[in-house]
Design a protein around this motif. Structure first.
Motif, short mmCIF file in Angstrom:
data_model
loop_
_atom_site.label_atom_id
_atom_site.label_comp_id
_atom_site.label_asym_id
_atom_site.label_seq_id
_atom_site.Cartn_x
_atom_site.Cartn_y
_atom_site.Cartn_z
N SER A 1 0.81 -1.22 0.00
CA SER A 1 0.00 0.00 0.00
C SER A 1 0.85 1.27 0.00
O SER A 1 0.35 2.35 -0.34
N SER B 1 -3.39 7.54 -4.71
CA SER B 1 -4.41 8.02 -3.76
C SER B 1 -5.39 8.96 -4.46
O SER B 1 -5.09 9.55 -5.50
N TYR C 1 -5.57 3.31 -2.69
CA TYR C 1 -6.29 2.16 -3.22
C TYR C 1 -5.37 1.28 -4.06
O TYR C 1 -4.39 1.76 -4.66
N SER D 1 -8.89 -0.56 -0.21
CA SER D 1 -8.36 0.76 0.10
C SER D 1 -7.98 0.87 1.56
O SER D 1 -8.37 0.05 2.39
#
Length: 168
Positions: free
Chosen positions: A45, A50, A119, A127
């Motif tokens: 992540s 974003s 995400y 997300s």
């Protein structure tokens, strides 16, 4: 009086001695994984794109059946004109006995605010608000304990095996 001295040779360790450290290593792995179950996704992540989102709900509640508090934040965001709703603050944060630490976390996401939502570009419905690793004290304790249990158990196993090979 004649005393007879009996020389006792130590018995070589048997394979049954390996059961305890092997079992402890297994428990250590379980603790390690349960403390941070989504570590791979958390690391991934960090490189996700974003978008701006909107906080729909934000609160700390008592989690049913576990005797701990849970931070709940629900948010919406859109990727390529598709609307999504998420509820993951961080991949490695879930519960805590310390309500105030979770209240501090939730305070950063008041209803109506517009935080960045990170995400997964391969699956935009996945997300997170805080990319990377974030854990409560309870998560970190389980992970650190599990890691130490696992390493100590491996050391015990290698020690037993080393003694067996050098005594032959």
């Amino acid at each position: 009086m004649i005393e007879k001295q009996i020389k006792m040779r130590p018995c070589p360790p048997t394979k049954s001695l390996l059961l305890l450290p092997a079992f402890t290593a297994f428990l250590g792995i379980i603790l390690l994984l349960s403390g941070h179950g989504n570590i791979k996704q958390a690391w991934q992540s960090l490189s996700w794109p974003s978008v701006d989102g909107e906080i729909l709900y934000s609160d700390v509640v008592m989690a049913s059946g576990v005797g701990q508090y849970q931070a709940i934040v629900k948010f919406q965001y859109s990727v390529d004109s598709e609307q999504y709703i998420g509820d993951t603050i961080a991949f490695t944060q879930a519960y805590s006995r310390d309500k105030s630490s979770l209240q501090n976390l939730v305070a950063a996401y008041p209803i109506g605010s517009n935080p960045k939502v990170y995400y997964d570009p391969k699956n935009p419905s996945t997300s997170v608000l805080k990319p990377g690793l974030l854990g409560t004290k309870d998560d970190n304790f389980a992970t650190i304990s599990g890691g130490f249990m696992f390493l100590a158990s491996l050391l015990g196993i290698f020690s037993i095996l080393y003694k067996q090979t050098t005594e032959k």
